[in-house]
Design a protein around this motif. Structure first.
Motif, mmCIF file in Angstrom:
data_model
loop_
_atom_site.group_PDB
_atom_site.id
_atom_site.type_symbol
_atom_site.label_atom_id
_atom_site.label_comp_id
_atom_site.label_asym_id
_atom_site.label_seq_id
_atom_site.Cartn_x
_atom_site.Cartn_y
_atom_site.Cartn_z
ATOM 1 N N ALA A 102 17.800 -49.664 -38.779
ATOM 2 C CA ALA A 102 18.820 -48.916 -39.781
ATOM 3 C C ALA A 102 17.945 -47.817 -40.490
ATOM 4 O O ALA A 102 18.032 -46.790 -40.480
ATOM 5 N N LEU A 103 16.816 -48.550 -41.244
ATOM 6 C CA LEU A 103 15.820 -47.665 -41.751
ATOM 7 C C LEU A 103 15.100 -46.923 -40.887
ATOM 8 O O LEU A 103 14.672 -45.857 -41.223
ATOM 9 N N ILE B 97 21.832 -35.947 -48.420
ATOM 10 C CA ILE B 97 21.420 -37.314 -47.936
ATOM 11 C C ILE B 97 22.936 -37.968 -48.686
ATOM 12 O O ILE B 97 23.012 -37.782 -49.800
ATOM 13 N N ARG B 98 23.452 -38.706 -47.790
ATOM 14 C CA ARG B 98 24.617 -39.505 -48.030
ATOM 15 C C ARG B 98 24.532 -41.009 -48.408
ATOM 16 O O ARG B 98 23.567 -41.663 -47.394
ATOM 17 N N GLY B 99 25.050 -41.730 -49.195
ATOM 18 C CA GLY B 99 24.868 -43.120 -49.048
ATOM 19 C C GLY B 99 25.240 -43.757 -50.375
ATOM 20 O O GLY B 99 25.664 -42.951 -51.310
ATOM 21 N N GLU B 100 25.521 -44.959 -50.437
ATOM 22 C CA GLU B 100 26.005 -45.600 -51.579
ATOM 23 C C GLU B 100 24.959 -45.563 -52.888
ATOM 24 O O GLU B 100 23.903 -45.131 -52.576
ATOM 25 N N GLN C 288 22.108 -40.273 -43.424
ATOM 26 C CA GLN C 288 23.082 -41.261 -43.988
ATOM 27 C C GLN C 288 22.178 -42.365 -44.255
ATOM 28 O O GLN C 288 21.469 -43.072 -43.253
ATOM 29 N N MET C 289 22.145 -42.811 -45.491
ATOM 30 C CA MET C 289 21.403 -43.842 -45.842
ATOM 31 C C MET C 289 22.409 -45.113 -45.708
ATOM 32 O O MET C 289 23.311 -45.436 -46.178
ATOM 33 N N TYR D 240 33.628 -42.987 -42.720
ATOM 34 C CA TYR D 240 32.684 -42.061 -42.146
ATOM 35 C C TYR D 240 31.427 -42.775 -41.632
ATOM 36 O O TYR D 240 30.841 -42.261 -40.577
ATOM 37 N N ASN D 241 30.946 -43.342 -42.534
ATOM 38 C CA ASN D 241 29.584 -44.347 -42.179
ATOM 39 C C ASN D 241 29.988 -45.106 -40.753
ATOM 40 O O ASN D 241 29.029 -44.846 -39.723
#
Length: 528
Positions: free
Chosen positions: A162-163, A182-185, A323-324, A469-470
């Motif tokens: 993933a990273l 940049i999107r992510g929790e 996406q993070m 979305y993720n």
């Protein structure tokens, strides 16, 4: 011989590899997540022989684990791990069987001892923790066959697939002068990505200015960002430069962009379109040369529906999206991150030597049971929460031979009941589920039943829209509107006579997103 069937581990969806719509082949692998010598954490051995129908032996002396960039590997070499081998055998459909030896190394899975286990493919996708002799912890998981492992970390700790995808996307866009979203929790490391984009881009010698829009006073946000003339508002006793001009020639990182006030959103859109800013109280624009990188943990599409965020601004900000992944989807990175943070704290205390004991029989500084618990925790606060836990453990364990968990931390790390998930965004009225419990066929079926309405699909599946979305973004068999070219959309529009519902059924993408794209292409038919 006792056999345990691990069927209660979350399913992880196959990961998207760039724009390739083909499913990526995976192999089982063992990654060292805890060892008396902390420098060995992160070493890996891929069980390639299982794909050829052969078993793999694991003991004190074999196989050889290697780090990224290394050619020569090392065995576990812990004196408490038996020379009698554990055996990994292939099972149908990609599963793995682990057979131990009653007189050999004690093995615990999920804190429960046993002699033999069958691991289903979905268990491997989520990751299984194996504790050996109460000292060494391994993560049995899957890795992509074509996965690239590079020593160039871009300043991000971890080696998960993933990273790795995040690093690939950073390299693809770093030298291009386009805005990036940049999107992510929360706490997932979005600012690290922004800094990597800056350091890898042509503006690396310029300033990097980081601004959290959620911390700016709403009435002063415009002046903070775009500057202000003296006397422009009450208390403006002198002119203010503003963050945009401070970042001239470099990168401006706007975190929590979803918190931007309405007037700031309008001004941001103007800057992105014209490259000019209007300081508060000024009537003449000032040219600015800034690369804009924005980040958010909020579902901006929801904010657009609620009238709280401007759709054109989202389109401008997301010239390229990254996406993070949340920490729970990159479990092989948890121990690497923990040891990284722990080493920083230990160096400050002058106790870094604890990570590399000279006595091979010494008890591990990080007990195996604690290491296993760290891996199984859901980490709702992601990397930020893990860093705080590492600091708490190190400071509480000053001068002690081993880390110990106090009552407060015990409660924080306690496993949650199966299926429970702390909501990231607003709760939905249906029963909550873990996004990782949603299989790809179930996801696709729900999307089709809901006519690709993402809001209704998320409610049907019992997950947040951000999680949906993720899942869609990571699915190798589900496209988004961004994957469609203008030619394909135009041809479909013509074939369907402008019927948007028919286009949605044919293209199988979000209805709302497709409608926006049709309008952008000037294909919207007359109102009827």
């Amino acid at each position: 011989m006792k056999q345990r069937l691990l069927d209660d581990v979350s399913t992880a969806s196959p990961q998207r590899q760039g724009g390739d719509s083909q499913a990526t082949a995976h192999l089982p692998a063992l990654t060292l997540v805890s060892h008396p010598l902390a420098s060995r954490v992160g070493e890996r051995f891929v069980l390639e022989s299982l794909a050829r129908g052969k078993e793999v032996a694991l003991s004190r002396n074999e196989p050889l684990f290697t780090r990224v960039g290394e050619v020569i590997g090392r065995p576990l070499a812990d004196p408490f791990v038996s020379r009698r081998p554990l055996r990994f055998l292939p099972r149908p459909e990609g599963g793995v069987r682990l057979e131990g030896d009653a007189e050999g190394t004690q093995v615990m899975v999920g804190g429960v001892p046993g002699v033999s286990w069958d691991f289903r493919p979905e268990a491997l996708a989520a990751g299984v923790t194996l504790e050996l002799a109460g000292r060494v912890v391994l993560l049995l998981h899957r890795v992509a066959v074509d996965e690239e492992r590079s020593a160039d970390t871009l300043g991000m700790v971890g080696q998960s697939s993933a990273l790795g995808r995040v690093r690939t996307r950073v390299r693809q866009v770093a030298d291009l002068d386009v805005p990036v979203l940049i999107r992510g929790e929360t706490g997932s490391g979005k600012e690290l990505v922004a800094r990597a984009l800056h350091q890898r881009g042509p503006r690396r010698k310029g300033p990097f200015v980081s601004v959290n829009l959620g911390t700016l006073a709403r009435e002063l946000a415009a002046a903070e960002l775009f500057g202000a003339q003296r006397g422009a508002y009450t208390g403006a006793s002198q002119s203010r430069e503003g963050f945009f001009r401070a970042a001239h020639g470099g990168t401006l990182f706007l975190d929590e962009v979803g918190e931007a006030p309405a007037e700031v959103q309008v001004a941001l859109l103007r800057v992105l379109e014209t490259g000019e800013v209007y300081p508060v109280g000024a009537h003449t624009p000032i040219a600015t040369d800034v690369r804009l990188v924005a980040a958010t943990d909020a579902p901006l599409e929801d904010l657009i529906e609620q009238g709280r965020f401007r759709a054109p601004l989202l389109h401008r900000l997301s010239g390229y999206s990254i996406q993070m992944p949340p920490l729970r989807e990159r479990r092989e990175d948890i121990s690497l991150l923990f040891h990284h943070f722990a080493r920083v704290e230990l160096e400050g205390l002058g106790e870094a030597w604890r990570l590399e004991p000279t006595d091979p029989y010494a008890e591990p500084w990080l007990p195996a049971a604690l290491a296993s618990r760290l891996l199984r925790h859901d980490w709702p606060g992601n990397v930020r929460q893990l860093r705080n836990v590492a600091r708490q453990l190190v400071i509480s364990g000053r001068g002690q031979a081993r880390l110990q968990v106090d009552a407060a931390l015990e409660a924080e790390l306690a496993p949650k009941p199966s299926g429970e998930e702390a909501p990231i965004h607003e709760p939905t009225p249906v029963a909550r589920r873990k996004p990782s419990d949603v299989t790809e066929p179930e996801l696709l079926e729900a999307l089709r039943e809901c006519s690709w309405d993402l809001k209704n699909t998320a409610e049907k599946l019992g997950i947040t829209r951000a999680s949906l979305y993720n899942l869609v973004d990571r699915s190798p068999h589900i496209r988004t509107v961004k994957d469609l070219g203008a030619e394909e959309i135009t041809r479909c529009f013509q074939d369907c006579g402008g019927d948007l519902d028919a286009m949605v059924r044919k293209l199988e993408v979000s209805r709302r997103a497709l409608q926006r794209r049709v309008r952008e292409l000037g294909l919207e038919p007359p109102e009827s």
